[in-house]
Scaffold this motif. Structure first.
Motif, PDB file in Angstrom:
ATOM      1  N   SER A  84       0.815  -1.214   0.000  1.00 26.96           N
ATOM      2  CA  SER A  84       0.000   0.000   0.000  1.00 26.96           C
ATOM      3  C   SER A  84       0.847   1.262   0.000  1.00 26.96           C
ATOM      4  CB  SER A  84      -0.936   0.004   1.217  1.00 26.96           C
ATOM      5  OG  SER A  84      -0.198  -0.047   2.427  1.00 26.96           O
ATOM      6  N   ASP A  85       2.142   1.145   0.315  1.00 32.93           N
ATOM      7  CA  ASP A  85       3.024   2.307   0.339  1.00 32.93           C
ATOM      8  C   ASP A  85       3.868   2.462  -0.921  1.00 32.93           C
ATOM      9  OD1 ASP A  85       2.428   3.506   2.799  1.00 32.93           O
ATOM     10  OD2 ASP A  85       3.636   2.041   3.884  1.00 32.93           O
ATOM     11  N   VAL A  86       3.775   1.523  -1.854  1.00 37.26           N
ATOM     12  CA  VAL A  86       4.645   1.550  -3.032  1.00 37.26           C
ATOM     13  C   VAL A  86       4.450   2.830  -3.838  1.00 37.26           C
ATOM     14  CG1 VAL A  86       5.051   0.457  -5.281  1.00 37.26           C
ATOM     15  CG2 VAL A  86       4.964  -0.941  -3.215  1.00 37.26           C
ATOM     16  N   LEU A  87       3.206   3.180  -4.116  1.00 34.06           N
ATOM     17  CA  LEU A  87       2.943   4.375  -4.920  1.00 34.06           C
ATOM     18  C   LEU A  87       3.226   5.660  -4.159  1.00 34.06           C
ATOM     19  CD1 LEU A  87      -0.220   3.792  -7.148  1.00 34.06           C
ATOM     20  CD2 LEU A  87       1.936   4.877  -7.830  1.00 34.06           C
ATOM     21  N   ARG A  88       2.848   5.712  -2.886  1.00 32.99           N
ATOM     22  CA  ARG A  88       3.078   6.958  -2.140  1.00 32.99           C
ATOM     23  C   ARG A  88       4.574   7.186  -1.930  1.00 32.99           C
ATOM     24  NH1 ARG A  88       0.695   5.904   3.812  1.00 32.99           N
ATOM     25  NH2 ARG A  88      -0.242   7.926   3.353  1.00 32.99           N
ATOM     26  N   ALA A  89       5.351   6.104  -1.777  1.00 30.11           N
ATOM     27  CA  ALA A  89       6.807   6.251  -1.680  1.00 30.11           C
ATOM     28  C   ALA A  89       7.370   6.794  -2.989  1.00 30.11           C
ATOM     29  CB  ALA A  89       7.451   4.915  -1.329  1.00 30.11           C
ATOM     30  N   ALA A  90       6.832   6.305  -4.119  1.00 30.36           N
ATOM     31  CA  ALA A  90       7.297   6.795  -5.423  1.00 30.36           C
ATOM     32  C   ALA A  90       6.941   8.268  -5.607  1.00 30.36           C
ATOM     33  CB  ALA A  90       6.687   5.948  -6.532  1.00 30.36           C
ATOM     34  N   ARG A  91       5.758   8.654  -5.174  1.00 25.65           N
ATOM     35  CA  ARG A  91       5.368  10.064  -5.273  1.00 25.65           C
ATOM     36  C   ARG A  91       6.284  10.944  -4.430  1.00 25.65           C
ATOM     37  NH1 ARG A  91      -0.124   7.878  -5.210  1.00 25.65           N
ATOM     38  NH2 ARG A  91      -0.216   8.195  -2.943  1.00 25.65           N
ATOM     39  N   LEU A  92       6.651  10.458  -3.251  1.00 30.45           N
ATOM     40  CA  LEU A  92       7.564  11.220  -2.401  1.00 30.45           C
ATOM     41  C   LEU A  92       8.926  11.375  -3.067  1.00 30.45           C
ATOM     42  CD1 LEU A  92       6.854   9.890   1.204  1.00 30.45           C
ATOM     43  CD2 LEU A  92       6.734  12.262   0.445  1.00 30.45           C
ATOM     44  N   ARG A  93       9.420  10.299  -3.676  1.00 30.95           N
ATOM     45  CA  ARG A  93      10.717  10.408  -4.367  1.00 30.95           C
ATOM     46  C   ARG A  93      10.655  11.464  -5.464  1.00 30.95           C
ATOM     47  NH1 ARG A  93       9.996   4.576  -4.529  1.00 30.95           N
ATOM     48  NH2 ARG A  93      10.940   3.712  -2.641  1.00 30.95           N
ATOM     49  N   ALA A  94       9.539  11.467  -6.203  1.00 31.84           N
ATOM     50  CA  ALA A  94       9.408  12.459  -7.276  1.00 31.84           C
ATOM     51  C   ALA A  94       9.392  13.878  -6.715  1.00 31.84           C
ATOM     52  CB  ALA A  94       8.129  12.190  -8.068  1.00 31.84           C
ATOM     53  N   ARG A  95       8.678  14.098  -5.627  1.00 32.93           N
ATOM     54  CA  ARG A  95       8.597  15.427  -5.024  1.00 32.93           C
ATOM     55  C   ARG A  95       9.949  15.882  -4.478  1.00 32.93           C
ATOM     56  NH1 ARG A  95       5.377  19.412  -4.768  1.00 32.93           N
ATOM     57  NH2 ARG A  95       5.501  19.587  -2.490  1.00 32.93           N
ATOM     58  N   LEU A  96      10.705  14.914  -3.952  1.00 32.52           N
ATOM     59  CA  LEU A  96      11.958  15.239  -3.284  1.00 32.52           C
ATOM     60  C   LEU A  96      13.169  15.108  -4.204  1.00 32.52           C
ATOM     61  CD1 LEU A  96      11.195  13.297   0.021  1.00 32.52           C
ATOM     62  CD2 LEU A  96      11.190  15.786  -0.267  1.00 32.52           C
ATOM     63  N   GLY A  97      12.954  14.600  -5.425  1.00 24.81           N
ATOM     64  CA  GLY A  97      14.059  14.413  -6.350  1.00 24.81           C
ATOM     65  C   GLY A  97      15.019  13.320  -5.931  1.00 24.81           C
ATOM     66  N   LEU A  98      14.485  12.232  -5.345  1.00 20.69           N
ATOM     67  CA  LEU A  98      15.324  11.156  -4.827  1.00 20.69           C
ATOM     68  C   LEU A  98      15.293   9.941  -5.753  1.00 20.69           C
ATOM     69  CD1 LEU A  98      14.375  11.317  -1.034  1.00 20.69           C
ATOM     70  CD2 LEU A  98      16.267  12.443  -2.234  1.00 20.69           C
ATOM     71  N   PRO A  99      16.355   9.125  -5.739  1.00 22.86           N
ATOM     72  CA  PRO A  99      16.408   7.944  -6.587  1.00 22.86           C
ATOM     73  C   PRO A  99      15.533   6.816  -6.029  1.00 22.86           C
ATOM     74  CG  PRO A  99      18.361   8.034  -5.208  1.00 22.86           C
ATOM     75  CD  PRO A  99      17.602   9.319  -4.953  1.00 22.86           C
ATOM     76  N   GLY A 100      15.325   5.800  -6.865  1.00 23.19           N
ATOM     77  CA  GLY A 100      14.518   4.655  -6.459  1.00 23.19           C
ATOM     78  C   GLY A 100      13.396   4.414  -7.448  1.00 23.19           C
ATOM     79  N   GLN A 101      12.489   3.514  -7.115  1.00 22.42           N
ATOM     80  CA  GLN A 101      11.370   3.212  -8.005  1.00 22.42           C
ATOM     81  C   GLN A 101      10.534   4.465  -8.231  1.00 22.42           C
ATOM     82  OE1 GLN A 101       8.406   0.380  -6.561  1.00 22.42           O
ATOM     83  NE2 GLN A 101       8.180  -0.450  -8.633  1.00 22.42           N
ATOM     84  N   ALA A 157      -4.544  -5.948  -2.973  1.00 23.07           N
ATOM     85  CA  ALA A 157      -3.500  -6.902  -2.593  1.00 23.07           C
ATOM     86  C   ALA A 157      -4.114  -7.970  -1.709  1.00 23.07           C
ATOM     87  CB  ALA A 157      -2.362  -6.195  -1.847  1.00 23.07           C
ATOM     88  N   GLY A 158      -3.526  -9.160  -1.736  1.00 20.94           N
ATOM     89  CA  GLY A 158      -3.977 -10.227  -0.850  1.00 20.94           C
ATOM     90  C   GLY A 158      -5.391 -10.692  -1.103  1.00 20.94           C
ATOM     91  N   ALA A 159      -5.880 -10.551  -2.330  1.00 23.65           N
ATOM     92  CA  ALA A 159      -7.215 -11.008  -2.731  1.00 23.65           C
ATOM     93  C   ALA A 159      -8.337 -10.260  -2.013  1.00 23.65           C
ATOM     94  CB  ALA A 159      -7.370 -12.515  -2.520  1.00 23.65           C
ATOM     95  N   GLU A 160      -8.025  -9.159  -1.338  1.00 27.02           N
ATOM     96  CA  GLU A 160      -9.072  -8.406  -0.650  1.00 27.02           C
ATOM     97  C   GLU A 160      -9.966  -7.702  -1.659  1.00 27.02           C
ATOM     98  OE1 GLU A 160      -7.555  -5.874   2.367  1.00 27.02           O
ATOM     99  OE2 GLU A 160      -6.462  -7.467   3.398  1.00 27.02           O
ATOM    100  N   GLY A 161     -11.264  -7.832  -1.471  1.00 30.05           N
ATOM    101  CA  GLY A 161     -12.230  -7.204  -2.357  1.00 30.05           C
ATOM    102  C   GLY A 161     -12.519  -7.965  -3.626  1.00 30.05           C
ATOM    103  N   VAL A 375      -6.411 -13.182   3.629  1.00 39.02           N
ATOM    104  CA  VAL A 375      -5.738 -14.315   3.004  1.00 39.02           C
ATOM    105  C   VAL A 375      -4.677 -14.950   3.902  1.00 39.02           C
ATOM    106  CG1 VAL A 375      -3.930 -12.978   1.847  1.00 39.02           C
ATOM    107  CG2 VAL A 375      -4.783 -15.086   0.803  1.00 39.02           C
ATOM    108  N   SER A 376      -4.034 -14.181   4.788  1.00 34.38           N
ATOM    109  CA  SER A 376      -2.994 -14.728   5.660  1.00 34.38           C
ATOM    110  C   SER A 376      -3.502 -15.071   7.056  1.00 34.38           C
ATOM    111  CB  SER A 376      -1.818 -13.749   5.768  1.00 34.38           C
ATOM    112  OG  SER A 376      -1.204 -13.554   4.521  1.00 34.38           O
ATOM    113  N   ASP A 377      -4.797 -14.972   7.268  1.00 34.60           N
ATOM    114  CA  ASP A 377      -5.396 -15.261   8.567  1.00 34.60           C
ATOM    115  C   ASP A 377      -5.268 -16.754   8.869  1.00 34.60           C
ATOM    116  OD1 ASP A 377      -6.761 -14.881  10.911  1.00 34.60           O
ATOM    117  OD2 ASP A 377      -8.747 -14.760   9.971  1.00 34.60           O
TER     118      ASP A 377
END
Length: 410
Positions: A84-101, A157-161, A375-377
């Motif tokens: 759930s944090d993959v996209l928000r982490a990428a948005r932060l990198r773009a805002r901050l000019g940092l490397p990574g996905q 993720a995890g077949a939820e929904g 799914v992991s319950d």
């Protein structure tokens, strides 16, 4: 060494990030929740004195706070522990000019419509699919492709929904479920695809720069959505090197990773696919994070690398512990998560008699439950190591039978 803003809502009491990462007090700025650090005040004070706490972790306000925190501490990298944090982490990198996905890559690994469009364009087999932005989109797809069909959140993720539509009553139930859904019934949120009949597999490992560094396939005991709906056990067995499907799935993983926008630094990946009677693998989805349930732990038993830990360390600038493809697992490995039932838990009175079966209770005796929630319950986990994948499957089956015969829900 780089300063890392780490987004994580994993409880420190059960996911000791301080044991996974180096020099946490100096290098890691942890953004988490009060709930995640409850019960671990010493760990927070000693290992994460640079931290920020947010109550509503998934809110837009939390994302803004994350940027402010990164700027305040001078973060050089942004890392995350959850899909759930993959996209928000990428948005932060773009805002901050940092490397990574970056956002393009993160979107391809999160949005299943974008993902499957890119895979299909590269010649990779995918189910028939379409975005569902209105009821008309769903009905158009059903009229064109027929039932059964599967409706799922595009960023889920995890077949939820996930809903399997086998007949008109299932379609009506899905459309009527808008008020109770955690995913809004809005454009860009849902998709539909044809139901695929076949055995279900996963491939897990580490990727970098559009190629697989190392990985290995396993076969699930069943579908993840079916596991939740029917309250079944879920498990997996790593495939043997000589199994013809091993090479087929490894090739698919390499093709999918090459087809999607690459991330420059190493990331864990988790791919799921079906193989039908024709032997052709069909992509279900791929994520740029370690597989859930006990997949990372099984990989560690087979190859000495815990993928969730390895992927997080790589995001934080640490070198990979395993830099090439092993020829074979060190042992045949498999696992099962045994589902909670309905009532108060009464575990087996004695140990499991199946040779090599390691059973771990995940619930306290007397705890009331009302079936499988995600799914992991699980009420218990089982690990088996043996000389062959066939022996692992047999022992897991025997352990599951023993469990059901000796467990009660009163």
């Amino acid at each position: 060494m780089p300063k890392v803003l780490l987004l994580s809502r994993q409880p420190l009491a059960t996911r000791p990030l301080q044991e996974w990462l180096d020099r946490t007090a100096d290098e890691i700025v942890l953004l988490t929740t009060p709930k995640a650090v409850a019960g671990a005040p010493d760990a927070l004070a000693e290992h994460f004195p640079q931290h920020g706490l947010v109550d509503d972790y998934h809110s837009w306000a939390a994302e803004r706070f994350a940027e402010e925190t990164a700027r305040r501490y001078g973060a050089d990298l942004v890392a995350s522990t959850s899909e759930s944090d993959v996209l928000r982490a990428a948005r932060l990198r773009a805002r901050l000019g940092l490397p990574g996905q970056d956002v393009e890559s993160a979107t391809a690994y999160r949005d299943k419509v974008v993902m499957k469009r890119l895979a299909r364009a590269a010649g990779i087999a995918v189910p028939a699919f379409a975005p569902v932005d209105s009821p008309a989109d769903l009905m158009d797809f059903i009229e064109a492709e027929g039932l059964p069909a599967v409706v799922k959140p595009r960023l889920g993720a995890g077949a939820e929904g996930v809903a399997i539509l086998r007949g008109p009553h299932d379609v009506a139930a899905f459309l009527a479920g808008e008020g109770a859904s955690e995913v809004p019934y809005l454009p860009g949120q849902w998709m539909v695809e044809s139901f695929v009949t076949g055995e279900f597999f996963h491939v897990d490992g580490i990727m970098r720069d559009g190629r697989v560094v190392h990985g290995w396939p396993g076969q699930y005991s069943g579908g993840l959505a079916e596991r939740i709906h029917d309250e079944l056990h879920i498990g997996s067995v790593l495939l043997a090197p000589e199994d013809g499907r091993t090479a087929v799935l490894a090739r698919m993983a390499a093709d999918v990773v090459a087809a999607l926008p690459a991330a420059p630094h190493p990331l864990a990946f988790h791919l799921e696919a079906w193989i039908g009677p024709d032997g052709v693998p069909v992509l279900c989805e791929i994520a740029s994070r370690a597989g859930g349930a006990l997949i990372a732990e099984a990989y560690e038993r087979a190859f000495g690398v815990q993928l969730a830990r390895e992927g997080l360390r790589a995001q934080c600038g640490s070198p990979l512990a395993l830099t090439g493809q092993p020829a074979a697992p060190s042992a045949a490995v498999g696992w099962v998560l045994l589902p909670p039932g309905h009532g108060e838990f009464v575990p087996p009175a004695g140990p499991c008699p199946v040779p090599g079966a390691e059973v771990t209770l995940l619930l306290e005796p007397g705890v009331p439950r009302n079936g499988v929630e995600h799914v992991s319950d699980a009420a218990a986990s089982v690990f088996v190591e043996a000389d062959t994948a066939g022996a692992v499957r047999q022992r897991l089956a025997e352990a599951v039978d023993w469990w059901h015969l000796n467990t009660a829900w009163t």
